[in-house]
Design a protein around this motif. Structure first.
Motif, PDB file in Angstrom:
ATOM      1  N   PHE A  49       9.361  55.364 -14.769  1.00 21.80           N
ATOM      2  CA  PHE A  49       9.525  53.912 -14.667  1.00 21.80           C
ATOM      3  C   PHE A  49      10.973  53.531 -14.920  1.00 21.80           C
ATOM      4  O   PHE A  49      11.604  54.019 -15.864  1.00 21.80           O
ATOM      5  N   VAL A  50      11.472  52.658 -14.056  1.00 19.71           N
ATOM      6  CA  VAL A  50      12.865  52.223 -14.129  1.00 19.71           C
ATOM      7  C   VAL A  50      12.879  50.702 -14.148  1.00 19.71           C
ATOM      8  O   VAL A  50      12.060  50.055 -13.476  1.00 19.71           O
ATOM      9  N   VAL A  51      13.776  50.119 -14.918  1.00 19.49           N
ATOM     10  CA  VAL A  51      14.017  48.686 -14.846  1.00 19.49           C
ATOM     11  C   VAL A  51      15.448  48.502 -14.365  1.00 19.49           C
ATOM     12  O   VAL A  51      16.353  49.239 -14.778  1.00 19.49           O
ATOM     13  N   THR A  52      15.650  47.550 -13.447  1.00 16.11           N
ATOM     14  CA  THR A  52      16.982  47.332 -12.880  1.00 16.11           C
ATOM     15  C   THR A  52      17.281  45.845 -12.748  1.00 16.11           C
ATOM     16  O   THR A  52      16.374  45.032 -12.549  1.00 16.11           O
ATOM     17  N   ILE A 112      16.095  53.841 -17.715  1.00 15.97           N
ATOM     18  CA  ILE A 112      14.899  54.643 -17.468  1.00 15.97           C
ATOM     19  C   ILE A 112      13.965  54.504 -18.658  1.00 15.97           C
ATOM     20  O   ILE A 112      14.341  54.808 -19.807  1.00 15.97           O
ATOM     21  N   LEU A 113      12.772  54.010 -18.414  1.00 16.00           N
ATOM     22  CA  LEU A 113      11.758  53.812 -19.444  1.00 16.00           C
ATOM     23  C   LEU A 113      10.988  55.120 -19.655  1.00 16.00           C
ATOM     24  O   LEU A 113      11.142  56.074 -18.880  1.00 16.00           O
ATOM     25  N   PRO A 114      10.144  55.205 -20.681  1.00 20.99           N
ATOM     26  CA  PRO A 114       9.358  56.424 -20.892  1.00 20.99           C
ATOM     27  C   PRO A 114       8.490  56.768 -19.682  1.00 20.99           C
ATOM     28  O   PRO A 114       7.921  55.882 -19.044  1.00 20.99           O
ATOM     29  N   GLU A 115       8.404  58.069 -19.391  1.00 20.48           N
ATOM     30  CA  GLU A 115       7.550  58.536 -18.295  1.00 20.48           C
ATOM     31  C   GLU A 115       6.094  58.600 -18.762  1.00 20.48           C
ATOM     32  O   GLU A 115       5.819  58.528 -19.970  1.00 20.48           O
ATOM     33  N   ALA A 116       5.160  58.726 -17.820  1.00 18.60           N
ATOM     34  CA  ALA A 116       3.740  58.797 -18.169  1.00 18.60           C
ATOM     35  C   ALA A 116       2.987  59.607 -17.125  1.00 18.60           C
ATOM     36  O   ALA A 116       3.458  59.796 -15.998  1.00 18.60           O
ATOM     37  N   GLY A 123      13.912  43.931 -11.497  1.00  9.07           N
ATOM     38  CA  GLY A 123      12.582  44.131 -12.053  1.00  9.07           C
ATOM     39  C   GLY A 123      12.292  45.601 -12.251  1.00  9.07           C
ATOM     40  O   GLY A 123      13.204  46.408 -12.455  1.00  9.07           O
ATOM     41  N   PHE A 124      11.015  45.945 -12.154  1.00  9.75           N
ATOM     42  CA  PHE A 124      10.568  47.310 -12.432  1.00  9.75           C
ATOM     43  C   PHE A 124      10.371  48.114 -11.143  1.00  9.75           C
ATOM     44  O   PHE A 124       9.974  47.567 -10.112  1.00  9.75           O
ATOM     45  N   ILE A 125      10.654  49.389 -11.228  1.00 14.92           N
ATOM     46  CA  ILE A 125      10.336  50.329 -10.145  1.00 14.92           C
ATOM     47  C   ILE A 125       9.480  51.435 -10.753  1.00 14.92           C
ATOM     48  O   ILE A 125       9.889  52.090 -11.715  1.00 14.92           O
ATOM     49  N   PHE A 126       8.302  51.585 -10.204  1.00 11.94           N
ATOM     50  CA  PHE A 126       7.357  52.632 -10.614  1.00 11.94           C
ATOM     51  C   PHE A 126       7.475  53.722  -9.554  1.00 11.94           C
ATOM     52  O   PHE A 126       7.213  53.492  -8.388  1.00 11.94           O
ATOM     53  N   ILE A 127       7.923  54.902  -9.973  1.00  9.77           N
ATOM     54  CA  ILE A 127       8.108  56.006  -9.034  1.00  9.77           C
ATOM     55  C   ILE A 127       7.038  57.056  -9.289  1.00  9.77           C
ATOM     56  O   ILE A 127       7.057  57.739 -10.321  1.00  9.77           O
ATOM     57  N   GLY A 128       6.080  57.151  -8.363  1.00 12.01           N
ATOM     58  CA  GLY A 128       5.052  58.169  -8.449  1.00 12.01           C
ATOM     59  C   GLY A 128       5.612  59.478  -7.934  1.00 12.01           C
ATOM     60  O   GLY A 128       6.103  59.544  -6.801  1.00 12.01           O
ATOM     61  N   LEU A 129       5.576  60.514  -8.761  1.00 19.63           N
ATOM     62  CA  LEU A 129       6.236  61.775  -8.446  1.00 19.63           C
ATOM     63  C   LEU A 129       5.266  62.948  -8.423  1.00 19.63           C
ATOM     64  O   LEU A 129       4.232  62.926  -9.091  1.00 19.63           O
ATOM     65  N   MET A 130       5.648  63.975  -7.684  1.00 17.01           N
ATOM     66  CA  MET A 130       4.989  65.267  -7.753  1.00 17.01           C
ATOM     67  C   MET A 130       6.034  66.286  -8.213  1.00 17.01           C
ATOM     68  O   MET A 130       7.123  66.381  -7.638  1.00 17.01           O
TER      69      MET A 130
END
Length: 431
Positions: free
Chosen positions: A202-205, A212-216, A272-279
């Motif tokens: 999770f990123v806030v810009t 960079i916010l905590p990952e989950a 705002g926030f960017i939620f990056i779904g990763l593999m």
């Protein structure tokens, strides 16, 4: 300041909990909110997709900041609406403009964005109904499994992983021709299947700089062992054991920095926030999807790990001073378990009496689908009803507190997964 928060789920209750803890918040309104937000803020019965209604309320209540929880108002252009009207321009909206929100609103758009900016992602092809013959031929020759994604918003349920060519051909016809997911599947992205393990960053810009916010890591399927139907999310943990310093550096270098540069190059008004779904594929990150807001239930483990003032962060986003904000992260772990109505994600009952919350003392309870009856009883009012978050020195301890809380809460046909985070307790880095 007076703040208006849009949304009604567990994510929004977590936001509200964090916002009211700040001395910068004078008054918080949540629209439409739930029984949990009602306890700590003032709920407002607004249709959050009716921008005239939101605007009128904002002017009447001297709102200084609007925080958008879910994606739909952003995709519909709420930020553009406020910027287009002189009397509203002074009210910052935390979230991207309509163009920026297309990163979530259209899978095809986001894939093209990634390709243009060299961001690692799975190979894909896009089809529309007039190309059904070509689409069937394409998936019939595709390597297995075949991933089919509805292009538009489908409430988190528009992704199918087909294990055979026959299933893929049948499902792409169902999506394109029969509109299985409504207009969301009037265009379908066919994607290669990436073998790895998922997580979210999770990123806030503020549009210029970022934090960079905590990952989950979240758990989407309804059943233990990742079995059964997909849901909006059944639980989450943070931090993520396999998100090593080296891996997260790759995420920042290969994904976050090119994404922020790409937003600016495209002329997006993105604050705002960017939620990056990763593999994570053998130690290398690939983007599965972008979301243009925080995730749910990931927010319920990310926000409890932010030690610094959350409203100060939102202010910095609004005023493009995020580079001056000192983000502090709690080293403790957090784990959340989602309690759902029996039958979810298919048919389920509403209006069942919830009991036991008064016995919770070592966990946070965030409301999602709840309402307060006039007689004072707390009732179920959705599929995902409550999220229970524990914090501890380790994921194991956080899970212990979360599940201890879950076991004290009851209603008719309550359901929850018993294995959230258990796969990470004995994680094998060679898997």
């Amino acid at each position: 300041m007076n703040i208006l928060l849009l949304g009604s789920g567990g994510r929004e209750h977590a936001f509200a909990w964090k916002i009211v803890a700040s001395p910068l918040c004078k008054k918080l309104y949540v629209a439409p909110g739930n029984a949990g937000t009602q306890q700590i803020a003032e709920n407002a019965a607004l249709n959050i997709n009716d921008f005239d209604q939101v605007a009128s309320f904002s002017l009447q209540h001297d709102i200084n900041l609007i925080v958008v929880g879910p994606e739909e108002p952003l995709v519909r252009g709420i930020k553009d609406y406020f910027l287009s009207i002189p009397d509203l321009r002074h009210i910052p909206v935390i979230g991207p403009d309509k163009l920026g929100a297309t990163l979530e609103g259209s899978k095809d758009f986001s894939k093209n964005f990634m390709l243009e900016h060299g961001i690692p992602t799975a190979k894909s092809a896009t089809f529309v109904p007039s190309q059904i013959t070509e689409a069937i031929a394409y998936v019939s020759q595709h390597s297995l499994p075949v991933v089919l994604k509805a292009d538009g918003l489908a409430a988190g349920k528009g992704v199918l992983i087909c294990q055979s060519h026959e299933e893929a051909a049948r499902e792409i016809k169902s999506m394109l021709v029969d509109l299985k997911f409504g207009q969301a599947s009037a265009k379908v992205v066919v994607e290669e299947f990436l073998q790895g393990i998922e997580l979210s960053v999770f990123v806030v810009t503020d549009g210029k700089s970022y934090k960079i916010l905590p990952e989950a890591k979240d758990y989407k399927r309804i059943g233990d062992g990742d079995t059964g139907l997909n849901t909006g999310g059944m639980g989450a943990v943070s931090p993520v054991v396999f998100a090593t310093t080296d891996f997260l550096q790759k995420v920042e270098d290969r994904i976050i920095q090119p994404t922020i540069k790409g937003l600016r190059k495209a002329g997006m008004n993105y604050s705002g926030f960017i939620f990056i779904g990763l593999m994570n594929v053998n130690g290398d990150p690939y983007v599965i999807e972008y979301n243009v807001r925080m995730g749910d239930p990931e927010t319920e483990v990310v926000l409890p790990r932010i030690k610094s003032d959350f409203v100060a962060m939102l202010q910095a986003v609004a005023h493009e001073t995020l580079d001056q904000y000192a983000l502090e992260i709690d080293e403790e772990a957090a784990a959340t378990v989602v309690m759902v109505a029996g039958g979810y994600p298919e048919n389920y009952d509403k209006g069942d009496v919830i009991s036991g919350l008064e016995h919770i003392n070592k966990a946070l309870v965030f409301h999602a689908g709840t309402k307060r009856h006039e007689n004072g009883h707390l009732l179920t009012n959705g599929g995902r009803v409550l999220t229970v978050t524990g914090k501890g020195k380790s994921i194991a301890e956080a899970l212990e507190y979360a599940y201890a809380g879950v076991e004290k809460i009851q209603w008719k046909n309550v359901n929850y997964r018993k294995d959230i985070g258990k796969d990470l307790l004995s994680f094998n880095f060679n898997q």
